[in-house]
Design a protein around this motif. Structure first.
Motif, PDB file in Angstrom:
ATOM      1  N   ASP A   1      -6.728  13.025  10.851  1.00 39.82           N
ATOM      2  CA  ASP A   1      -5.887  12.465  12.401  1.00 39.82           C
ATOM      3  C   ASP A   1      -5.409  11.664  12.066  1.00 39.82           C
ATOM      4  O   ASP A   1      -4.177  10.902  12.515  1.00 39.82           O
ATOM      5  CB  ASP A   1      -6.955  12.489  13.116  1.00 39.82           C
ATOM      6  N   ARG A   2      -5.177  11.033  10.816  1.00 46.13           N
ATOM      7  CA  ARG A   2      -4.168   9.499  10.458  1.00 46.13           C
ATOM      8  C   ARG A   2      -3.191   9.732  10.162  1.00 46.13           C
ATOM      9  O   ARG A   2      -2.681  10.731   9.764  1.00 46.13           O
ATOM     10  CB  ARG A   2      -5.446   8.749   9.735  1.00 46.13           C
ATOM     11  N   PRO A   3      -1.936   8.903  10.279  1.00 47.43           N
ATOM     12  CA  PRO A   3      -0.644   8.212   9.913  1.00 47.43           C
ATOM     13  C   PRO A   3      -0.701   8.093   8.421  1.00 47.43           C
ATOM     14  O   PRO A   3      -1.881   7.629   7.849  1.00 47.43           O
ATOM     15  CB  PRO A   3      -0.220   7.168  10.672  1.00 47.43           C
TER      16      PRO A   3
ATOM     17  N   LEU B   1     -15.354   0.554   5.147  1.00 47.46           N
ATOM     18  CA  LEU B   1     -14.985   2.275   4.436  1.00 47.46           C
ATOM     19  C   LEU B   1     -15.498   3.256   5.793  1.00 47.46           C
ATOM     20  O   LEU B   1     -15.188   3.186   6.585  1.00 47.46           O
ATOM     21  CB  LEU B   1     -16.894   2.186   4.324  1.00 47.46           C
ATOM     22  N   ASP B   2     -14.055   4.117   5.211  1.00 50.29           N
ATOM     23  CA  ASP B   2     -13.607   4.842   5.887  1.00 50.29           C
ATOM     24  C   ASP B   2     -14.901   6.051   5.862  1.00 50.29           C
ATOM     25  O   ASP B   2     -15.534   6.622   5.038  1.00 50.29           O
ATOM     26  CB  ASP B   2     -12.638   6.085   4.722  1.00 50.29           C
TER      27      ASP B   2
ATOM     28  N   ASP C   1      -7.244   4.422   2.509  1.00 49.30           N
ATOM     29  CA  ASP C   1      -6.532   3.126   2.515  1.00 49.30           C
ATOM     30  C   ASP C   1      -6.600   2.991   3.793  1.00 49.30           C
ATOM     31  O   ASP C   1      -6.390   2.056   4.539  1.00 49.30           O
ATOM     32  CB  ASP C   1      -5.630   2.966   1.612  1.00 49.30           C
ATOM     33  N   VAL C   2      -5.937   3.991   4.836  1.00 48.12           N
ATOM     34  CA  VAL C   2      -4.885   4.033   5.458  1.00 48.12           C
ATOM     35  C   VAL C   2      -6.281   3.152   6.756  1.00 48.12           C
ATOM     36  O   VAL C   2      -5.834   2.741   8.000  1.00 48.12           O
ATOM     37  CB  VAL C   2      -4.731   5.063   6.408  1.00 48.12           C
ATOM     38  N   TYR C   3      -7.345   4.081   6.783  1.00 48.23           N
ATOM     39  CA  TYR C   3      -8.761   3.935   7.807  1.00 48.23           C
ATOM     40  C   TYR C   3      -9.212   1.789   7.635  1.00 48.23           C
ATOM     41  O   TYR C   3      -9.267   1.280   8.540  1.00 48.23           O
ATOM     42  CB  TYR C   3      -9.751   4.318   7.297  1.00 48.23           C
ATOM     43  N   SER C   4      -9.630   1.887   6.066  1.00 53.35           N
ATOM     44  CA  SER C   4      -9.814   0.416   5.557  1.00 53.35           C
ATOM     45  C   SER C   4      -8.764  -0.371   6.475  1.00 53.35           C
ATOM     46  O   SER C   4      -8.504  -2.081   6.616  1.00 53.35           O
ATOM     47  CB  SER C   4      -9.790   0.429   4.234  1.00 53.35           C
ATOM     48  N   PHE C   5      -7.047  -0.027   6.520  1.00 53.85           N
ATOM     49  CA  PHE C   5      -6.315  -1.083   7.041  1.00 53.85           C
ATOM     50  C   PHE C   5      -6.109  -1.073   7.975  1.00 53.85           C
ATOM     51  O   PHE C   5      -5.733  -2.363   8.835  1.00 53.85           O
ATOM     52  CB  PHE C   5      -4.584  -0.313   6.506  1.00 53.85           C
ATOM     53  N   GLY C   6      -6.606  -0.132   8.693  1.00 54.20           N
ATOM     54  CA  GLY C   6      -6.790  -0.425  10.668  1.00 54.20           C
ATOM     55  C   GLY C   6      -7.859  -1.106  11.082  1.00 54.20           C
ATOM     56  O   GLY C   6      -7.765  -1.672  11.640  1.00 54.20           O
ATOM     57  N   VAL C   7      -8.759  -1.653  10.037  1.00 53.66           N
ATOM     58  CA  VAL C   7      -9.524  -2.349  10.331  1.00 53.66           C
ATOM     59  C   VAL C   7      -9.314  -3.929  10.345  1.00 53.66           C
ATOM     60  O   VAL C   7      -9.516  -4.522  11.282  1.00 53.66           O
ATOM     61  CB  VAL C   7     -10.694  -2.562   9.238  1.00 53.66           C
ATOM     62  N   VAL C   8      -8.736  -4.264   8.990  1.00 51.42           N
ATOM     63  CA  VAL C   8      -7.791  -5.023   8.782  1.00 51.42           C
ATOM     64  C   VAL C   8      -7.281  -5.672   9.523  1.00 51.42           C
ATOM     65  O   VAL C   8      -6.284  -7.015  10.475  1.00 51.42           O
ATOM     66  CB  VAL C   8      -7.053  -5.031   7.728  1.00 51.42           C
TER      67      VAL C   8
ATOM     68  N   LEU D   1       0.797  -1.058   0.275  1.00 54.99           N
ATOM     69  CA  LEU D   1      -0.129   0.141   0.258  1.00 54.99           C
ATOM     70  C   LEU D   1       0.784   0.960   0.002  1.00 54.99           C
ATOM     71  O   LEU D   1       0.235   2.642  -0.783  1.00 54.99           O
ATOM     72  CB  LEU D   1      -1.169   0.152   1.380  1.00 54.99           C
ATOM     73  N   GLN D   2       1.879   1.086   0.770  1.00 58.81           N
ATOM     74  CA  GLN D   2       2.911   2.693   0.878  1.00 58.81           C
ATOM     75  C   GLN D   2       3.244   2.645  -0.654  1.00 58.81           C
ATOM     76  O   GLN D   2       3.587   3.895  -1.151  1.00 58.81           O
ATOM     77  CB  GLN D   2       4.411   2.137   1.546  1.00 58.81           C
ATOM     78  N   TYR D   3       3.403   1.496  -1.644  1.00 58.91           N
ATOM     79  CA  TYR D   3       3.944   1.893  -3.122  1.00 58.91           C
ATOM     80  C   TYR D   3       2.990   2.557  -3.643  1.00 58.91           C
ATOM     81  O   TYR D   3       3.559   3.051  -4.681  1.00 58.91           O
ATOM     82  CB  TYR D   3       4.680   0.585  -3.118  1.00 58.91           C
ATOM     83  N   LEU D   4       1.912   2.063  -3.502  1.00 65.13           N
ATOM     84  CA  LEU D   4       0.573   3.003  -4.178  1.00 65.13           C
ATOM     85  C   LEU D   4       0.470   4.207  -3.923  1.00 65.13           C
ATOM     86  O   LEU D   4       0.286   5.143  -5.075  1.00 65.13           O
ATOM     87  CB  LEU D   4      -0.498   2.165  -3.762  1.00 65.13           C
ATOM     88  N   HIS D   5       1.101   4.147  -2.698  1.00 68.45           N
ATOM     89  CA  HIS D   5       0.290   5.592  -1.901  1.00 68.45           C
ATOM     90  C   HIS D   5       2.320   6.820  -3.452  1.00 68.45           C
ATOM     91  O   HIS D   5       1.594   8.098  -2.864  1.00 68.45           O
ATOM     92  CB  HIS D   5       0.154   6.238  -0.735  1.00 68.45           C
ATOM     93  N   ARG D   6       3.256   5.630  -2.893  1.00 68.45           N
ATOM     94  CA  ARG D   6       4.400   6.932  -2.588  1.00 68.45           C
ATOM     95  C   ARG D   6       5.217   6.700  -4.093  1.00 68.45           C
ATOM     96  O   ARG D   6       6.260   7.300  -4.038  1.00 68.45           O
ATOM     97  CB  ARG D   6       4.885   6.872  -1.538  1.00 68.45           C
TER      98      ARG D   6
END
Length: 839
Positions: free
Chosen positions: A756-758, A665-666, A680-687, A606-611
């Motif tokens: 507020d999310r990282p 869903l965020d 994506d960060v929110y969804s990953f938090g659920v994972v 996911l980090q690669y997708l974002h950056r």
């Protein structure tokens, strides 16, 4: 149905106007209507079958010859599986090898309900391979249609069509060398004015106008929902319809609750009747759950429905107040389509009786998201702070057939000239194609990574090559030809799509395990013809995925676009989905260190997708079923069907219709419709919580406060009882400080507001630190408890706010190919809103 012209968006109708509006909406169906006894046809059979009060007459019986005929260039076929439990209606079919028809004699003009029944049973003609079109009158009903080999239930397609007196044929046209078939046909007249002439036309932006002449269109039933109730089968419906429960369509289940059952028959006001919807639909409802935290803050109850993109849909919503103890003149609430159109609902604006049934019709445009959102919500000026909905139907307005003009007679001289010209043109095309192929081969050889070779079909010739398919058979002639795989090769790889090789089912097709001729193990995702998924999205999927290469992203090996096929071929992931290893399977439990390593791998992807490029590539459907594991349990993010590619780095978000999976869903995205990487960060938090607790993101079988994993876990964390919901199989092996770091990371991911999310890089760093804490944990002595161990380790510095160090990973990144994309790209292939194991 006439609509009030003066209605404005967001402004409620006064009571008097509502009364006039309501009375103008509905014309009373014919009181003389009786349920018809024709036509119900048992295709390919000489036997009459009785089911749900209907007698399906065999099309080979003599009694049908005068009123129903079929093309004689057809043949009946029977189920050869003698031990089958298939219902009798689906044990026979009629197959067609060329364009053919059933023809019905129509004696009364009006709107007819047409149902086509399909079931691909075992027979001498392999029905699951059938690909065909169905048309009637001036309408194309089904295009490139096929029937999956589903042993559990038939596939039923239902249409409403205006038919005149005379002969009415339904055409079945096989695709090329394929065949067409049908098991049963229903065609009968529905009550007068069942489909209106006019309804209010709503766009996604909220604009409204009159949509006229609906009754002349063909309508395909997409959704028929019994809100708050159970599944209704043909035995429970006046017109033999199916109604399904609404729970799987709810965005936030805790905001709504099922109403009590109303024991007496509902009162039908003008326009409504038991034929519009049966009593059981109006006797149950979903209403606002006033005990929900969200609902108490005027949080609307929202349902999301998948539809075809950029089309018009006839939407009918059903209301009946069974939630009030007595007629409440001050009960008013809002009804919304998307978030930009609202209508005030006043159940007592026309009749002061409890449990009075009524409905509204709309024509609603869908956008390129392929979603229609329906909501209800309480009003501040209502004495009773509630809202309710009893039923909903969505029907797609079908397109008309494109008429082809008859060929004109041509002289012999023109024919000869055309042939010579054609030969010259073929020579020129052959030269150009040869030149382009050479150039493309050179271009592929200069890349610093090599995609899987284009495997061609097997042949008996010593060269091992087969000719390319016809030029007209290609759907995507300008895509990356280095990734193109022939249909013959895919047939070989999957043993002609042998159902024994099936490893999953999706909303738009089936996933097979296969082996290419060079021995490469692959996963083959085959789109179902007739699934209404578009060619542009299929092309975009190939273009985008051919540019992405990363160790923690599932790779696209190739694609096939011959004839009507749309197939994607991915690297095969031996261990399946992450969710398979967490719950609801017989697989052995993963150790805590394994789970951390899997989360880290997914975070890297996911980090690669974002950056990893000059823009932000947002996955938009991060969940445990979209994280796959290879034979070494290396995690790879999969399924980019809902992804969105943003522009330059300074672009922070894109406004788009909400898509994703319930439970992941965020909420910030849902509220603002602004998609960011933090979604994506929110969804990953659920994972992360799934990994820790080994339970689904949503589980409606649990008590209400436990249904949503994210909310329940954070509640337990704040209460100090989180350890009680940690997966029991790993509870004793988790180092407390590793757990503390992991949970704080998940908590930061689940902040209500995206700002507020990282970033995913920070999440990755924290997870790597949690793994390091687990690896370096000293062994506890028997007399030591977890509190002692935790107190010693918690003295380590808190570094969760330090800059991300995740960009320094070695061996994970491969260069992004192609030009930077400054425009947003929507990718909508093989995607669906609801949870799906085969993504």
């Amino acid at each position: 149905m006439e609509m009030i012209q003066s209605h404005k968006i967001r402004y409620p109708l006064p009571s008097l106007l509502f009364l006039l509006y309501f009375l103008s909406l509905h014309k009373l169906p014919s009181l003389a209507y009786t349920v018809p006894d024709k036509y119900f046809i048992n295709c390919g059979s000489d036997t009459n079958i009785t089911t749900s009060g209907r007698i399906f007459a065999g099309d080979l019986t003599s009694g049908n010859s005068a009123s129903v005929t079929f093309t004689r260039q057809s043949s009946p076929v029977k189920d050869i599986d003698k031990s089958t439990a298939t219902p009798p209606l689906y044990q026979t079919a009629r197959i067609f090898r060329q364009k053919s028809f059933y023809e019905f004699v129509i004696s009364s003009a009006g709107t007819y309900l047409v149902r086509l029944h399909f079931f691909a049973f075992s027979s001498s003609a392999y029905l699951p391979t059938a690909i065909f079109d169905v048309s009637a009158s001036k309408f194309s009903l089904l295009d490139n249609f096929s029937v999956p080999n589903n042993p559990n239930s038939p596939l039923i397609k239902e249409f409403f069509i205006r038919i005149s007196v005379g002969k009415f044929p339904i055409y079945f046209t096989p695709q090329r060398s394929s065949l067409a078939f049908v098991n049963a046909i229903e065609l009968f007249l529905v009550p007068d004015n069942f489909i209106p002439s006019v309804a209010q036309h709503i766009s996604p932006a909220g604009s409204n106008s009159d949509y006229k002449d609906i009754v002349s269109k063909a309508l395909l039933t997409i959704h028929r929902i019994n809100v708050g109730g159970l599944t209704l089968t043909p035995e429970n419906d006046t017109l033999w319809r199916y109604w399904v429960p609404d729970d799987s369509y709810l965005y936030s289940p805790d905001t709504a609750k099922n109403s009590r059952f109303y024991s007496s028959k509902p009162r039908y006001v003008e326009g409504a009747s038991e034929y519009v919807a049966p009593d059981l639909v109006y006797q149950t409802a979903k209403e606002v759950n006033i005990n929900s935290t969200r609902a108490s803050n005027n949080f609307n109850v929202t349902w999301s429905f998948n539809v075809s993109k950029n089309c018009k849909n006839f939407v009918r919503v059903h209301f009946c107040d069974i939630v009030s103890p007595s007629p409440g003149a001050l009960l008013r609430f809002n009804f919304y389509i998307y978030s930009n159109f609202s209508l005030q609902i006043n159940p007592y604006g026309s009749i002061s009786q409890l449990a009075a049934a009524f409905y509204f019709d709309f024509v609603v445009d869908s956008d390129d998201s392929g979603l229609i959102n329906i909501s209800i919500g309480p009003r501040q000026d209502s004495e009773d702070q509630t809202a309710f909905l009893n039923g909903l139907e969505i029907m797609e307005i079908m397109g008309e057939l494109t008429r082809r003009s008859e060929p004109k007679k041509t002289s012999i001289f023109v024919v000869v000239g055309s042939v010579l010209g054609g030969l010259i043109l073929i020579c020129i095309l052959a030269f150009v194609l040869c030149l382009r192929r050479c150039r493309k081969q050179k271009a592929v050889e200069t890349l610093d990574w090599s995609p899987a070779p284009a495997h061609r079909g097997r042949t008996s010739h010593s060269t091992g090559q087969t000719p390319e398919g016809p030029i007209m058979g290609s759907l995507t002639p300008n895509l990356n030809l280095g990734l193109k795989i022939s249909f013959a090769e895919i047939q070989f790889a999957t043993n002609n799509f042998d159902m024994k090789k099936r490893i999953g089912n999706g909303g738009f097709g089936t996933v097979f395990r296969g082996t290419l001729s060079n021995g490469t193990e692959v996963a083959v995702k085959r789109s179902e013809p007739g699934s209404h998924q578009g060619l542009p999205e299929f092309q975009t999927e190939i273009i985008v995925l051919s540019m992405i290469r990363h160790r923690h992203l599932v790779s696209l090996i190739g694609y096939c676009d011959e004839s009507s096929e749309m197939i994607l071929v991915y690297e095969f992931m031996e261990k399946g989905t992450l969710r398979d290893h967490l719950y609801n399977s017989a697989l052995p439990s993963l150790a805590w260190k394994q789970r951390l390593e899997i989360c880290i791998g997914a975070a890297k992807g996911l980090q690669y997708l974002h950056r990893g490029s000059s823009g932000v590539f947002i996955h938009r459907d991060v969940k445990s079923t979209n994280i796959l594991l290879d034979e070494n349990y290396v995690a790879k993010v999969a399924d980019f069907g809902l992804s969105r590619l943003l522009g330059p780095p300074d672009q922070t978000h894109v406004s788009t219709a909400v898509k994703g999976t319930f439970g992941y869903l965020d909420p910030d995205y849902f509220r603002t419709q602004q998609l960011t990487e933090k979604s994506d960060v929110y969804s990953f938090g659920v994972v992360l919580l799934e990994v820790l607790c080994a339970r689904p993101a949503l589980n409606t079988l649990l008590p209400q406060e436990q249904v949503n994993l994210a909310e329940w876990a954070m509640f337990c964390k704040n209460k100090g009882t989180l350890e009680q919901i940690v997966d029991a199989s790993i509870r004793s092996e988790i180092n407390p400080n590793s757990l503390t770091k992991f949970v704080s990371t998940a908590e930061r991911c689940l902040e209500e507001y995206g700002a507020d999310r990282p970033h995913m890089g920070d999440v990755l760093w924290d997870l790597e630190y949690a793994l390091q804490l687990q690896r370096t944990a000293r062994a506890r002595e028997p007399h030591e408890d977890s509190t002692t161990d935790a107190s010693a380790l918690l003295a380590l510095p808190n570094i969760q706010n330090l800059p991300s160090l995740s960009m320094s990973m070695e061996g994970d990144y491969l260069p992004m190919l192609g030009k930077d994309h400054s425009n947003s790209l929507e990718i909508e292939v093989f995607s669906q809103l609801r949870i799906d194991d085969a993504r």
